[in-house]
Design a protein around this motif. Structure first.
Motif, short mmCIF file in Angstrom:
data_model
loop_
_atom_site.label_atom_id
_atom_site.label_comp_id
_atom_site.label_asym_id
_atom_site.label_seq_id
_atom_site.Cartn_x
_atom_site.Cartn_y
_atom_site.Cartn_z
N ARG A 447 -55.29 -55.17 8.46
CA ARG A 447 -54.35 -55.80 7.53
C ARG A 447 -52.96 -55.19 7.66
NH1 ARG A 447 -59.08 -56.39 4.10
NH2 ARG A 447 -58.83 -54.28 3.26
N ALA A 448 -52.90 -53.86 7.79
CA ALA A 448 -51.60 -53.20 7.92
C ALA A 448 -50.90 -53.62 9.21
CB ALA A 448 -51.78 -51.68 7.87
N MET A 449 -51.66 -53.66 10.32
CA MET A 449 -51.05 -54.02 11.60
C MET A 449 -50.66 -55.49 11.66
SD MET A 449 -50.82 -51.22 13.32
CE MET A 449 -50.34 -50.62 11.70
N LEU A 450 -51.45 -56.36 11.03
CA LEU A 450 -51.11 -57.78 11.02
C LEU A 450 -49.82 -58.03 10.26
CD1 LEU A 450 -51.77 -60.71 11.70
CD2 LEU A 450 -53.24 -60.80 9.65
N GLY A 451 -49.68 -57.36 9.12
CA GLY A 451 -48.43 -57.49 8.37
C GLY A 451 -47.23 -57.02 9.17
N GLN A 452 -47.39 -55.91 9.89
CA GLN A 452 -46.30 -55.38 10.72
C GLN A 452 -45.97 -56.34 11.85
OE1 GLN A 452 -45.88 -51.66 13.77
NE2 GLN A 452 -46.76 -51.15 11.76
N ALA A 453 -46.99 -56.92 12.50
CA ALA A 453 -46.76 -57.84 13.62
C ALA A 453 -46.06 -59.12 13.14
CB ALA A 453 -48.10 -58.19 14.27
N LEU A 454 -46.43 -59.62 11.98
CA LEU A 454 -45.81 -60.85 11.47
C LEU A 454 -44.35 -60.60 11.09
CD1 LEU A 454 -48.75 -62.30 9.33
CD2 LEU A 454 -47.94 -63.09 11.56
N ASP A 455 -44.05 -59.41 10.58
CA ASP A 455 -42.64 -59.07 10.30
C ASP A 455 -41.83 -59.05 11.58
OD1 ASP A 455 -43.06 -58.89 7.60
OD2 ASP A 455 -43.36 -56.72 7.58
N THR A 456 -42.39 -58.48 12.65
CA THR A 456 -41.69 -58.44 13.94
C THR A 456 -41.51 -59.84 14.51
OG1 THR A 456 -42.62 -56.25 14.41
CG2 THR A 456 -41.82 -57.52 16.30
N MET A 457 -42.49 -60.67 14.31
CA MET A 457 -42.48 -62.02 14.89
C MET A 457 -41.32 -62.88 14.36
SD MET A 457 -45.75 -64.58 14.85
CE MET A 457 -45.77 -66.09 15.80
N ARG A 458 -40.80 -62.55 13.20
CA ARG A 458 -39.71 -63.33 12.63
C ARG A 458 -38.48 -63.33 13.55
NH1 ARG A 458 -41.22 -63.98 7.24
NH2 ARG A 458 -42.64 -62.36 6.48
N ARG A 459 -38.33 -62.30 14.39
CA ARG A 459 -37.15 -62.17 15.25
C ARG A 459 -37.36 -62.81 16.61
NH1 ARG A 459 -37.80 -57.03 12.89
NH2 ARG A 459 -38.57 -56.11 14.83
N TRP A 460 -38.51 -63.40 16.86
CA TRP A 460 -38.79 -64.01 18.15
C TRP A 460 -38.30 -65.46 18.19
CZ3 TRP A 460 -44.65 -62.46 18.84
CH2 TRP A 460 -44.74 -61.07 18.93
N PRO A 461 -38.14 -65.99 19.39
CA PRO A 461 -37.88 -67.43 19.49
C PRO A 461 -39.01 -68.23 18.85
CG PRO A 461 -37.45 -66.34 21.58
CD PRO A 461 -38.08 -65.31 20.69
N ALA A 462 -38.69 -69.39 18.35
CA ALA A 462 -39.64 -70.18 17.55
C ALA A 462 -40.86 -70.63 18.34
CB ALA A 462 -38.92 -71.39 16.95
N ASP A 463 -40.78 -70.65 19.68
CA ASP A 463 -41.93 -71.13 20.47
C ASP A 463 -42.80 -69.98 20.98
OD1 ASP A 463 -40.08 -70.11 22.20
OD2 ASP A 463 -40.33 -71.70 23.72
N ARG A 464 -42.53 -68.76 20.57
CA ARG A 464 -43.35 -67.63 20.99
C ARG A 464 -44.52 -67.44 20.02
NH1 ARG A 464 -40.41 -68.66 24.50
NH2 ARG A 464 -39.03 -67.24 25.66
N ARG A 465 -45.68 -67.20 20.60
CA ARG A 465 -46.86 -66.97 19.79
C ARG A 465 -47.17 -65.47 19.69
NH1 ARG A 465 -51.01 -71.66 22.05
NH2 ARG A 465 -50.12 -73.40 20.87
#
Length: 642
Positions: A447-465
């Motif tokens: 849960r801790a790592m998923l939250g961290q990964a989703l926060d990082t993902m906000r800065r990626w291009p919209a088509d990156r998974r």
């Protein structure tokens, strides 16, 4: 005709040695009552002697009760000592035979003494003697009801005296004795019924005890019996300086049998496993639960050789009504006293050896060794550090790109957890993830790592998974899945950009629960990837039953790709399978341009590996994206650990 009848008659007065369980129960019942019998008999004898003092010679009045009190006092001390350490088997039979002999002596002695006092005084004194004989006999018979032979002895001793008093006594005495005979007959009948019920209760209790220690499916001893037997073995070996081994047997590939052929077939396999293990005579076998069995091997036996026999025995096909099944087995052994000196620790050591066998040498036997002791201490240190860890501060994520090798476009990034412990330093995921799973800490970490990964993902291009790994424990319970769902929803990220990766081995622990968990996640809108595909017992038919969107081909096929035609053929077959099932396919572990070109030539597009980039911190992703966007540049092998 005469001899069988005589034997039956003699049998009424003997302790039968054909039922040690009943003998133990009789001893325990007598131990609670016989002291009361002795006390009652002694007090009544003293009272009778006091009432006749001066009416009969002193040697008649004082001598017999004095001897009787000494005798019952000595026997009382013997019973007190015996009750402190309950007797069983031969010792119980010996004690019961002693009760019979002592009953003969006491019955005859008390009756003879009473006859010497009878007629020494008036009618009241004579009635007192009759009262002593009848009431004392009745009470003693009641106390000896659980030992029918002793009660029969007292009844037999009472008969001649009753006949004598009825024939030659005064009318009042005759009526009293007749009443006593009637009560004696009724009491004997009631005791016979009570004794029969007692025997039935003992049998029922013994059967319940046996059932409590027996596995109902296989008929083998269960975990409770295994623990008791192991503790006995430890105590005996410690006392004699002996040695023995404890084995934990776990079936490999059993879940697919249950899932494909049904639970009836799975039960049949477990019964056959039990039959084979018992018939082999390799040791004392128990079923511990599920598809796990325990084995206790006495003496200096070669444990690895025995483990090899077990594995070979259980690998043989199982012919079932539903079809043929094939499974394997892994075995972990620990030897007393080298591995441990206590039963619980021995089981822990054998379990660790089993875990090592299933992880590194599946389908074989492993004995606990000093190297495992070091690994156990390391895992214990890791677990303690994990329990104290500040997950947000000590753990971080690296991201490895998944690339379309044809267009050069970055399709996704796989999040990989890393731990920098303040006490242990850098700890490899290969070390801390298994410990987190075994200790139940993996859910908090996920849960801790998923939250961290989703926060990082906000800065990626919209088509990156984002490709994120889940443990089997993360999908083992509905509340765990609900927690993951809540984190995704709270992030505001489009669930369609998230790919949850699960391994074959994780799914195979319980395919039914895994299917329900993945379906729940799939309903959220996320994608599901099957990681390390091709390395486990996974049946291709399961792909139709599971909500899987992509397969990740294990890197073990890639390392031999350029020199092993078989590996390439397997990869090509999996690619064809994915095309027919409309699944995405990613090949992991690409390290050289030759591997990439060869895979691309057979139709593979999505790849991941050091050729494109090593796992990188989040702040290195923009530079990688810029380099990857140049149409004339391929990301080359990365020599530095970003």
């Amino acid at each position: 005709m005469f001899l069988p009848g005589l034997r039956r008659l003699i049998g009424l007065y003997a302790v039968r040695e054909n039922d040690p369980v009943l003998a133990t129960a009789q001893f325990q019942a007598l131990a609670r009552q016989i002291l009361m019998l002795y006390a009652f008999l002694g007090l009544n004898a003293v009272g009778l002697a006091y009432a006749h003092y001066g009416l009969a010679p002193d040697w008649v009045v004082i001598g017999p009760p004095f001897v009787l009190v000494l005798a019952v006092g000595g026997r009382s001390l013997s019973w007190i000592r015996a009750a402190r350490r309950p007797l069983q088997g031969r010792q119980a039979f010996a004690q019961l035979r002693m009760v019979n002999r002592f009953t003969v002596i006491l019955g005859l002695s008390a009756s003879l003494w009473a006859s010497l006092l009878y007629g020494r005084g008036d009618s009241a004194s004579d009635m007192h003697v009759i009262f002593f004989l009848t009431i004392t006999m009745m009470f003693c018979m009641q106390c000896l009801a659980h030992l029918r032979s002793a009660a029969h002895i007292l009844t037999t001793i009472a008969v001649p005296y009753c006949l004598y008093f009825i024939a030659f006594g005064e009318p009042m005495v005759q009526m009293a004795v007749v009443s006593y005979v009637l009560v004696l007959i009724g009491s004997t009948a009631m005791q016979s019924f009570a004794y029969r019920d007692f025997c039935h209760l003992v049998d029922l209790t013994a059967e319940n005890g046996r059932l409590a220690l027996t596995d109902m499916l296989t008929g083998l001893p269960n975990r409770r019996a295994f623990t008791a037997r192991l503790e006995e073995a430890v105590a005996q070996a410690a006392a004699t300086g002996g040695r023995f081994g404890v084995g934990m047997i776990d079936l490999d590939g059993f879940k697919p049998v249950n899932d494909s052929l049904g639970h009836g077939a799975g039960d049949a396999v477990l019964r056959e496993v039990a039959r084979r293990l018992e018939a082999a005579g390799l040791g004392w076998v128990a079923r511990l639960g599920g598809d796990e069995f325990g084995l206790i091997v006495e003496g200096e036996a070669d444990l690895e050789a025995i483990g090899g026999q077990v594995c070979a025995l259980l690998r043989q096909p199982y012919l079932l009504r539903e079809g043929s099944a094939q499974i394997g087995a892994s075995v972990g052994f620990a030897r007393f006293p080298e591995a441990a000196a206590g039963a619980e620790t021995l089981v822990d050591r054998a379990d660790f050896a089993l875990y090592h066998a299933k992880t590194c040498r599946r389908g074989s036997a492993v004995c606990f060794a000093p190297a495992h002791e070091a690994a156990l201490r390391r895992d214990a240190a890791i677990e303690q550090a994990l329990r104290r860890a500040d997950l947000a501060r000590e753990f971080h994520l690296l991201y490895q790109p998944i690339v379309d090798a044809v267009s050069g476009r970055v399709e996704a990034y796989e999040a990989l957890a890393r731990w920098q412990s303040p006490t242990l330093g850098a700890v490899s995921p290969a070390d801390f993830i298994p410990v987190a799973e075994r200790s139940g800490l993996i859910r908090d970490l996920t849960r801790a790592m998923l939250g961290q990964a989703l926060d990082t993902m906000r800065r990626w291009p919209a088509d990156r998974r984002l490709s994120f790994n889940l443990s089997a424990h993360d999908i083992a319970a509905p509340e765990s899945v609900d927690g993951l769902t809540a984190i995704v929803v709270a992030s505001g990220i489009d669930p369609g950009r998230i790919v949850f990766e699960v391994t074959e081995s994780g799914l195979m622990r319980d395919l039914g629960d895994a299917n329900r968990a993945l379906a729940s996640l799939k309903a959220l809108g996320v994608k599901i990837a099957l990681d390390d595909f091709g390395t486990g017992y996974f049946s291709l038919s399961y792909l139709q039953r599971l909500p899987v969107d992509r397969l990740k081909i294990d890197r073990s096929f890639v390392t031999r790709l350029t020199e092993d035609a078989t590996s390439l053929a397997i990869v090509r077959s999996i690619l064809d399978l994915c095309r027919h099932l409309d699944l995405d396919c990613v090949v992991e572990g690409i390290e050289t341009a030759d591997q990439m070109l060869l895979l691309r030539s057979v139709g593979c597009r999505m790849m991941q590996g050091y050729l494109f980039h090593r796992p990188m911190p989040a702040d290195a992703i923009p530079a990688f994206e810029a380099a990857a966007a140049e149409p004339t540049r391929w990301p080359g092998p990365c020599s530095e650990a970003a």
